[in-house]
Design a protein around this motif. Structure first.
Motif, PDB file in Angstrom:
ATOM      1  N   VAL A  65       1.097  -0.776  -0.123  1.00  0.00           N
ATOM      2  CA  VAL A  65      -0.106   0.036   0.228  1.00  0.00           C
ATOM      3  C   VAL A  65       0.864   1.372   0.082  1.00  0.00           C
ATOM      4  N   ARG A  66       2.316   1.485  -0.295  1.00  0.00           N
ATOM      5  CA  ARG A  66       2.659   2.201  -0.350  1.00  0.00           C
ATOM      6  C   ARG A  66       3.917   2.213  -1.759  1.00  0.00           C
TER       7      ARG A  66
ATOM      8  N   ILE B 253       2.045   6.352   2.329  1.00  0.00           N
ATOM      9  CA  ILE B 253       1.310   5.187   2.040  1.00  0.00           C
ATOM     10  C   ILE B 253       0.024   6.365   1.403  1.00  0.00           C
TER      11      ILE B 253
ATOM     12  N   GLU C 180      -2.266   3.778  10.984  1.00  0.00           N
ATOM     13  CA  GLU C 180      -1.409   4.715  10.994  1.00  0.00           C
ATOM     14  C   GLU C 180      -1.574   6.143   9.770  1.00  0.00           C
ATOM     15  N   THR C 181      -2.877   6.106   9.263  1.00  0.00           N
ATOM     16  CA  THR C 181      -2.875   7.439   7.967  1.00  0.00           C
ATOM     17  C   THR C 181      -4.098   7.752   8.529  1.00  0.00           C
TER      18      THR C 181
ATOM     19  N   PHE D 198      -5.530  -2.907   2.567  1.00  0.00           N
ATOM     20  CA  PHE D 198      -5.620  -2.578   3.322  1.00  0.00           C
ATOM     21  C   PHE D 198      -5.599  -3.199   4.582  1.00  0.00           C
ATOM     22  N   THR D 199      -4.655  -3.163   5.871  1.00  0.00           N
ATOM     23  CA  THR D 199      -4.888  -3.867   7.340  1.00  0.00           C
ATOM     24  C   THR D 199      -5.311  -2.851   8.206  1.00  0.00           C
TER      25      THR D 199
ATOM     26  N   SER E  89      -4.429  -1.667  10.972  1.00  0.00           N
ATOM     27  CA  SER E  89      -2.948  -1.121  11.625  1.00  0.00           C
ATOM     28  C   SER E  89      -2.549  -0.011  10.158  1.00  0.00           C
ATOM     29  N   ASP E  90      -2.856  -0.792   9.054  1.00  0.00           N
ATOM     30  CA  ASP E  90      -2.351   0.663   7.760  1.00  0.00           C
ATOM     31  C   ASP E  90      -3.352   2.226   8.393  1.00  0.00           C
TER      32      ASP E  90
END
Length: 465
Positions: free
Chosen positions: A43-44, A54, A449-450, A442-443, A445-446
């Motif tokens: 996703v990066r 991200i 952070e987002t 996308f998780t 955790s992602d």
């Protein structure tokens, strides 16, 4: 900064000298130069200086399976080595396009109950898919002996592309300015954004009644015998991630059938899992006569689009052949074998990894996390979304539905601040909205952070919450 060694000039400077960028401020590009991306994974994405971002927008709503999928590379390589290219005019075909068309029809029947669909036409982009729809609506009615039934109704705030016909269907003034668009015969009805355009004291049901009445009044004013089609994105994307009210589409479809008007579903964004459902039409329980696809069809690893045609429309086209001859529409690259092979591999990954279920789970988590951190901020108007298609709309104050008076606009300032911090979200062009439409991989955790980066970006523009 990268150098073009032959001319001892940076790529950034060379870009300014040689490129006309799509959907870009020319003055801004000449002043600031480009953001050059050179690699990506998951996703990066990473720029020329190896800074990581991200990608919370999946580029342009389109990298559904995420970046760096070697399986798609291999599928393209194998098909390129096998044939590379051959056209599909005059009945010519290839195995990948046949299998991809069959796969798409199967998915529509199984996962959206769109059993009316029987044929697929391939192109290269969402814009050309909707240009095809523009022509099909006219062709269909000419063959039915209804040559006056040509007008197409879109909606204010809709986005259907930027080519001449598709750009006319788009209902955002920015895309018409200085291009002499829209074409005659393209009409725009009300935008179904209840938060923004609902009247004071109006309930959601009353707002829906008004939206349906606006459309019906337009049809009756123009004359039903002159209206060929109505086109709509199940969830409006570029217009601001606009979620329809309950019963909106069921009532629209009923009204269109009463007046013998085609329903075109533009699934360029909502198709292939974006809403946590395979297709937006299935999500909202409608059965369009025509459907447009692109983006998620190949996860943008190869330019490809599709138009799905209901059997009753196909039959009119087939029956009209003796009168008009061949179906004289198509593109050099329609049904490109490499693109079709990539599309097949892409859909297999979606099924095998059950990415649609992931979008259905992570999307609400991301939306609710944004709400938990930002709702109550005086300049946050609404946070809305379905699946991994979410929008944050800004307001001038707690009781306002107008955009903050800022230059650059608030949502653009937040997007720029987020980019500086390693997060990509777009500042949309119709309403003051940032969108979140990350890859379906996308998780949570992602998402965490987002949200942390985005909240920090909002506070950098407006001050601490």
């Amino acid at each position: 900064m990268s150098l073009d060694a032959a001319r001892n000039i940076s790529l950034e400077e060379l870009d300014k000298q040689v490129l006309l960028h799509p959907v870009t401020s020319i003055a801004e590009q000449q002043e600031k130069g480009p953001l050059i991306m050179k690699r990506a994974g998951g996703v990066r994405v990473y720029d020329n200086n190896d800074k990581a971002y991200i990608d919370a927008a999946a580029a342009l709503w389109c990298v559904n399976i995420g970046y760096g999928r070697q399986r798609l590379t291999e599928a393209a390589k194998e098909e390129m080595e096998r044939i590379g290219f051959y056209h599909t005019f005059g009945g010519a075909s290839n195995e990948p396009q046949i299998l991809l068309a069959d796969k798409l029809i199967h998915l529509l029947h199984k996962n959206a109950d769109c059993t009316q669909i029987s044929k697929i036409f391939f192109g290269l982009s969402g814009s050309d898919a909707n240009d095809t729809q523009f022509k099909l609506a006219r062709y269909y009615n000419n063959l039915r002996g209804k040559p006056n039934k040509k007008k197409i109704i879109s909606r204010i705030g809709a986005y259907h592309g930027v080519s001449a016909a598709a750009g006319s269907l788009t209902g955002i003034p920015l895309y018409h300015k200085a291009f002499d668009l829209p074409f005659d015969g393209v009409l725009h009805t009300s935008c179904p954004n209840f938060w923004k355009f609902g009247n004071p004291g109006e309930t959601e049901e009353e707002f829906t009644d008004r939206m349906i009445k606006d459309l019906e009044d337009l049809i009756l004013r123009e004359g039903p015998e002159t209206v060929a089609a109505f086109i709509a994105e199940p969830v409006m994307g570029t217009g601001g991630v606009i979620i329809p009210t309950r019963e909106y589409y069921q009532r629209i479809q009923k009204l269109l059938k009463e007046h013998d008007i085609l329903f075109i579903a533009d699934e360029v964004i909502t198709g292939f899992g974006r809403l946590g459902s395979w297709f937006g039409s299935g999500f909202y329980g409608v059965k369009p006569d025509l459907m447009s696809f692109a983006k998620g069809l190949t996860s943008a690893y190869f330019p490809m689009s599709a138009v799905a045609v209901a059997d009753h429309v196909w039959q009119v086209l087939a029956d009209g052949t003796p009168e008009v001859g061949m179906f004289a529409h198509g593109f050099t690259y329609s049904g490109h074998p490499v693109g079709a092979a990539v599309g097949l591999a892409n859909l297999e990954i979606m099924e095998e990894e059950d990415l649609i279920s992931n979008a259905a789970a992570v999307g609400p988590y991301l939306r609710d996390s944004l709400r938990e951190r930002l709702v109550g901020h005086p300049n946050i108007g609404e946070i809305r979304g379905e699946g991994l298609m979410i929008g944050v709309e800004y307001a001038a104050g707690p009781e306002s539905k107008e955009a903050p008076e800022m230059s650059p606009p608030a949502h653009k300032q937040v997007a720029m601040a987020a980019q500086e911090r390693g997060l990509l979200t777009r500042a949309l062009p119709f309403l003051p909205v940032n969108n979140f439409s990350p890859p379906l991989t996308f998780t949570k955790s992602d998402a965490d952070e987002t949200v942390d980066i985005y909240v920090d970006s909002v506070e950098s523009v407006f001050g601490k919450i």
